[in-house]
Design a protein around this motif. Structure first.
Motif, PDB file in Angstrom:
ATOM      1  N   LYS A 166      -1.781   3.966   2.106  1.00 48.21           N
ATOM      2  CA  LYS A 166      -0.979   2.967   1.388  1.00 48.21           C
ATOM      3  C   LYS A 166      -1.773   2.326   0.249  1.00 48.21           C
ATOM      4  O   LYS A 166      -2.809   1.704   0.477  1.00 48.21           O
ATOM      5  N   VAL A 167      -1.252   2.461  -0.951  1.00 48.30           N
ATOM      6  CA  VAL A 167      -1.867   1.825  -2.115  1.00 48.30           C
ATOM      7  C   VAL A 167      -1.833   0.307  -1.941  1.00 48.30           C
ATOM      8  O   VAL A 167      -2.790  -0.384  -2.280  1.00 48.30           O
ATOM      9  N   GLY A 168      -0.758  -0.200  -1.374  1.00 48.88           N
ATOM     10  CA  GLY A 168      -0.635  -1.636  -1.151  1.00 48.88           C
ATOM     11  C   GLY A 168      -1.760  -2.192  -0.294  1.00 48.88           C
ATOM     12  O   GLY A 168      -2.142  -3.361  -0.434  1.00 48.88           O
ATOM     13  N   ALA A 169      -2.293  -1.370   0.597  1.00 50.17           N
ATOM     14  CA  ALA A 169      -3.381  -1.813   1.470  1.00 50.17           C
ATOM     15  C   ALA A 169      -4.656  -2.099   0.670  1.00 50.17           C
ATOM     16  O   ALA A 169      -5.483  -2.911   1.094  1.00 50.17           O
ATOM     17  N   ILE A 170      -4.811  -1.448  -0.483  1.00 57.42           N
ATOM     18  CA  ILE A 170      -5.968  -1.733  -1.343  1.00 57.42           C
ATOM     19  C   ILE A 170      -5.849  -3.165  -1.864  1.00 57.42           C
ATOM     20  O   ILE A 170      -6.815  -3.921  -1.863  1.00 57.42           O
TER      21      ILE A 170
END
Length: 143
Positions: free
Chosen positions: A102-106
């Motif tokens: 998940k990019v959002g987790a970055i």
């Protein structure tokens, strides 16, 4: 020089929680961040995502290096095709292993924008230019 291609030009509307669009913009930013013509990077993005359906970190990671080299060639992204294929595989592997795909987790793992930029630059092949392109639009999602 042509005007910058943005997420909307690729049919993407970036919103918090929309992992599909965030990953596609991350991938596009990776391609746009290299010293290559924007129209070739856009065409290559379309080959990878639309034609071959490699639109998630997992699907991209399921490509072989040679399949990626071939897709990059199909998009005329031939100047850096071999190193780019290697880095794309490393990018999706890191995204899957360290951020659950998940990019959002970055974003969520970052205390502030400076830390976010640092985390993004820890992906091999992502430097300040790619971070600038990606955050030009995705940065507003978490602002």
């Amino acid at each position: 020089m042509s005007e910058q291609i943005n997420a909307g030009d690729l049919g993407l509307k970036l919103r918090k929680g929309d992992e599909s669009s965030l990953f596609k913009w991350f991938l596009a930013s990776f391609l746009f961040g290299k010293r290559i013509q924007q129209d070739i990077a856009k065409q290559t993005y379309e080959v990878i995502v639309e034609k071959h359906g490699r639109d998630t970190p997992r699907k991209l990671c399921n490509c072989t290096w040679q399949e990626l080299v071939d897709m990059l060639g199909e998009g005329n992204y031939t100047r850096y095709d071999e190193s780019t294929a290697e880095r794309l595989l490393e990018m999706c592997k890191k995204l899957n292993e360290e951020y659950g795909g998940k990019v959002g987790a970055i974003f969520e793992a970052s205390a502030d924008r400076k830390e976010l930029e640092k985390r993004l630059e820890q992906f091999k092949g992502i430097g300040p230019k790619t971070v600038e392109i990606f955050l030009r639009e995705a940065g507003d999602v978490w602002a």
